[in-house]
Design a protein around this motif. Structure first.
Motif, PDB file in Angstrom:
ATOM      1  N   ALA A 233       0.836  -1.203   0.000  1.00  0.00           N
ATOM      2  CA  ALA A 233       0.000   0.000   0.000  1.00  0.00           C
ATOM      3  C   ALA A 233       0.870   1.252   0.000  1.00  0.00           C
ATOM      4  N   VAL A 234       1.901   1.267   0.843  1.00  0.00           N
ATOM      5  CA  VAL A 234       2.792   2.426   0.902  1.00  0.00           C
ATOM      6  C   VAL A 234       3.564   2.578  -0.409  1.00  0.00           C
ATOM      7  N   MET A 235       4.097   1.466  -0.918  1.00  0.00           N
ATOM      8  CA  MET A 235       4.913   1.523  -2.134  1.00  0.00           C
ATOM      9  C   MET A 235       4.099   2.015  -3.333  1.00  0.00           C
ATOM     10  N   TRP A 236       2.949   1.400  -3.578  1.00  0.00           N
ATOM     11  CA  TRP A 236       2.155   1.796  -4.741  1.00  0.00           C
ATOM     12  C   TRP A 236       1.495   3.152  -4.522  1.00  0.00           C
ATOM     13  N   GLY A 237       1.197   3.484  -3.270  1.00  0.00           N
ATOM     14  CA  GLY A 237       0.690   4.822  -2.982  1.00  0.00           C
ATOM     15  C   GLY A 237       1.726   5.880  -3.302  1.00  0.00           C
ATOM     16  N   PHE A 238       2.977   5.601  -2.945  1.00  0.00           N
ATOM     17  CA  PHE A 238       4.060   6.542  -3.250  1.00  0.00           C
ATOM     18  C   PHE A 238       4.238   6.686  -4.758  1.00  0.00           C
ATOM     19  N   VAL A 239       4.160   5.568  -5.479  1.00  0.00           N
ATOM     20  CA  VAL A 239       4.285   5.610  -6.939  1.00  0.00           C
ATOM     21  C   VAL A 239       3.178   6.465  -7.544  1.00  0.00           C
ATOM     22  N   LEU A 240       1.946   6.312  -7.059  1.00  0.00           N
ATOM     23  CA  LEU A 240       0.825   7.095  -7.569  1.00  0.00           C
ATOM     24  C   LEU A 240       0.993   8.579  -7.253  1.00  0.00           C
ATOM     25  N   MET A 278      -1.084   5.343   0.872  1.00  0.00           N
ATOM     26  CA  MET A 278       0.047   5.641   1.751  1.00  0.00           C
ATOM     27  C   MET A 278      -0.400   5.810   3.196  1.00  0.00           C
ATOM     28  N   THR A 279      -1.525   6.469   3.400  1.00  0.00           N
ATOM     29  CA  THR A 279      -2.023   6.677   4.759  1.00  0.00           C
ATOM     30  C   THR A 279      -2.392   5.353   5.421  1.00  0.00           C
ATOM     31  N   LEU A 280      -3.179   4.527   4.717  1.00  0.00           N
ATOM     32  CA  LEU A 280      -3.594   3.245   5.289  1.00  0.00           C
ATOM     33  C   LEU A 280      -2.396   2.322   5.507  1.00  0.00           C
ATOM     34  N   GLY A 281      -1.498   2.286   4.521  1.00  0.00           N
ATOM     35  CA  GLY A 281      -0.311   1.451   4.666  1.00  0.00           C
ATOM     36  C   GLY A 281       0.576   1.926   5.798  1.00  0.00           C
ATOM     37  N   THR A 313       3.676   8.864   6.844  1.00  0.00           N
ATOM     38  CA  THR A 313       2.216   8.842   6.984  1.00  0.00           C
ATOM     39  C   THR A 313       1.660  10.252   7.104  1.00  0.00           C
ATOM     40  N   ALA A 314       2.355  11.110   7.858  1.00  0.00           N
ATOM     41  CA  ALA A 314       1.906  12.498   8.022  1.00  0.00           C
ATOM     42  C   ALA A 314       1.931  13.239   6.688  1.00  0.00           C
ATOM     43  N   THR A 315       2.920  12.944   5.857  1.00  0.00           N
ATOM     44  CA  THR A 315       3.000  13.569   4.539  1.00  0.00           C
ATOM     45  C   THR A 315       1.770  13.228   3.701  1.00  0.00           C
ATOM     46  N   ALA A 316       1.397  11.946   3.707  1.00  0.00           N
ATOM     47  CA  ALA A 316       0.227  11.518   2.937  1.00  0.00           C
ATOM     48  C   ALA A 316      -1.066  12.059   3.537  1.00  0.00           C
ATOM     49  N   THR A 317      -1.177  12.012   4.859  1.00  0.00           N
ATOM     50  CA  THR A 317      -2.413  12.432   5.526  1.00  0.00           C
ATOM     51  C   THR A 317      -2.680  13.917   5.334  1.00  0.00           C
ATOM     52  N   THR A 318      -1.637  14.742   5.500  1.00  0.00           N
ATOM     53  CA  THR A 318      -1.831  16.182   5.317  1.00  0.00           C
ATOM     54  C   THR A 318      -2.135  16.518   3.866  1.00  0.00           C
ATOM     55  N   GLY A 319      -1.592  15.729   2.927  1.00  0.00           N
ATOM     56  CA  GLY A 319      -1.906  15.942   1.516  1.00  0.00           C
ATOM     57  C   GLY A 319      -3.370  15.663   1.220  1.00  0.00           C
ATOM     58  N   LEU A 345      10.863  15.286   4.705  1.00  0.00           N
ATOM     59  CA  LEU A 345      11.034  13.967   4.104  1.00  0.00           C
ATOM     60  C   LEU A 345      12.104  13.989   3.025  1.00  0.00           C
ATOM     61  N   TYR A 346      12.074  15.018   2.176  1.00  0.00           N
ATOM     62  CA  TYR A 346      13.061  15.120   1.100  1.00  0.00           C
ATOM     63  C   TYR A 346      14.480  15.269   1.644  1.00  0.00           C
ATOM     64  N   LEU A 347      14.652  16.219   2.561  1.00  0.00           N
ATOM     65  CA  LEU A 347      16.002  16.533   3.033  1.00  0.00           C
ATOM     66  C   LEU A 347      16.620  15.402   3.847  1.00  0.00           C
ATOM     67  N   THR A 348      15.794  14.645   4.572  1.00  0.00           N
ATOM     68  CA  THR A 348      16.336  13.558   5.398  1.00  0.00           C
ATOM     69  C   THR A 348      16.329  12.223   4.665  1.00  0.00           C
ATOM     70  N   LEU A 349      15.869  12.197   3.416  1.00  0.00           N
ATOM     71  CA  LEU A 349      15.725  10.950   2.668  1.00  0.00           C
ATOM     72  C   LEU A 349      16.977  10.068   2.693  1.00  0.00           C
ATOM     73  N   PRO A 350      18.190  10.607   2.505  1.00  0.00           N
ATOM     74  CA  PRO A 350      19.356   9.723   2.481  1.00  0.00           C
ATOM     75  C   PRO A 350      19.721   9.141   3.844  1.00  0.00           C
ATOM     76  N   TYR A 351      19.121   9.660   4.913  1.00  0.00           N
ATOM     77  CA  TYR A 351      19.562   9.299   6.261  1.00  0.00           C
ATOM     78  C   TYR A 351      18.473   8.601   7.068  1.00  0.00           C
TER      79      TYR A 351
END
Length: 373
Positions: A233-240, A278-281, A313-319, A345-351
């Motif tokens: 759910a998270v993976m395909w939600g992110f892709v969408l 993404m939220t449900l996952g 999850t917060a990123t998806a929920t607020t969106g 999320l973007y800035l901390t992505l590598p870490y």
């Protein structure tokens, strides 16, 4: 191999999990050698067939197997050599420790990786700082006119901000994966290698468990598909959601169609289902992580991993909330909260745990290479 031979392997005293990178590699190597002699779990996931190709394990091979492991934990509950047996095997934890340390080792700068992986407070601070930064930008550079979101922050400012903050993290991840690839002995990649790896990743085949009934992630011998479904759910939600952003970019710059977009436009048709998935996952992963046995993962990074899932999850929920609030007074605070979460999320992505996606895909590509003659 005989039990006596297994005992000889186990005589190499187990190393404390928390005494450093070399200790983690050596402990994982000790356990892999015992598992390779036993081979009871040979059909459980991709780790075990890959393991049988070796009689001894270099540091690169241990790192490759660690990133190939999906931490389904089925092998632990099937193993006859776990504690209190003198061999004291805990392969899911041993590989998890090496896996986390490999991300910290290959992603520059190392100190930041260790900070965000092990501290949920650091990620919470990044989120707060991201929201504060977006608020400052929104106030200082508020547009004189605009529709929808662009009445709060202009399109030029928003596009510039997130183009800049996306490029550097992605560049750092690409360099880290290249360093990993060289370390594990990766070869020239073909279309077939990529195809096999992407099919495995898309199906999350390695989360099906040894009995093809799911993971033992929740409660010892209770196999379920809950973790696999939540990940999908998270993976395909992110892709969408990525498709929604990409389609909006094409509509704006290629066709001159500017936001806000209608409910049946491509950005909405991709973004709304993506946000829901993404939220449900994410909620599912949080619930599973709260119930799971910490000692079968990497306990030192539990807080950072949980904070990452909460941030995602917060990123998806607020969106989603922002979509439903369109045309109301709630747009401004929700837009600031959403963009702040995306910024963090973007800035901390590598870490954060997010970096496991490209590393695991690289591990699957490498595994596909070793399977082909």
């Amino acid at each position: 191999m005989s039990i006596d031979a297994l005992g000889t392997l186990a005589d190499r005293n187990a190393v404390d999990f928390d005494t450093g990178e070399d200790a983690a590699i050596n402990e994982a190597r000790r356990q892999l050698e015992i598992c390779n002699a036993c081979r009871y779990c040979e059909g459980y996931c991709s780790v075990f067939p890959a393991m049988t190709l070796h009689r001894a394990f270099s540091d690169g091979e241990v790192t490759q197997l660690a990133n190939l492991c999906h931490n389904c934990r089925g092998c632990y509950y099937a193993c006859q050599y776990t504690e209190p047996h003198e061999f004291n095997l805990n392969l899911p934890r041993a590989l998890a420790e090496v896996r986390v340390e490999s991300w910290e080792k290959f992603i520059w700068p190392n100190g930041l990786a260790a900070l965000f992986q092990k501290s949920g407070m650091a990620l919470a601070g990044a989120l707060a700082a991201g929201i504060a930064f977006i608020m400052m930008i929104a106030y200082a550079m508020r547009p004189e006119s605009g529709e929808g979101f662009y009445a709060v922050i202009s399109h030029t400012v928003m596009a510039t901000l997130f183009t800049v903050t996306s490029f550097l993290p992605l560049a750092l991840v690409a360099i880290g994966v290249w360093r990993y690839w060289r370390h594990v002995g990766g070869e020239w990649v073909t279309i077939k290698h990529l195809q096999d790896a992407l099919v495995d990743a898309g199906k999350l085949k390695n989360l099906s468990g040894g009995a093809a009934e799911g993971c033992n992630y929740e409660n010892e011998d209770r196999y379920t598909m809950a973790r696999r479904w939540a990940h999908q759910a998270v993976m395909w939600g992110f892709v969408l959601c990525f498709a929604a952003t990409s389609s909006g970019t094409v509509l704006h710059y290629v066709f001159g169609m500017e936001a806000p977009y209608g409910p049946f436009s491509l950005p909405k048709l991709f973004g709304v289902p993506g946000g829901i998935l993404m939220t449900l996952g994410g909620i599912g992963l949080i619930a599973l992580k709260l119930r799971a046995e910490k000692n079968l993962g990497a306990p030192a990074v539990w807080g950072g991993e949980m904070a990452f899932v909460v941030l995602l999850t917060a990123t998806a929920t607020t969106g989603l909330a922002l979509y439903w609030a369109t045309g109301t007074s709630g747009v401004r605070p929700l837009l600031i909260a959403h963009l702040g979460a995306v910024f963090a999320l973007y800035l901390t992505l590598p870490y954060t745990k997010m970096v496991h996606v490209p590393f695991r895909l690289a591990a699957l590509v490498r595994d596909a290479q070793t399977k082909q003659p």
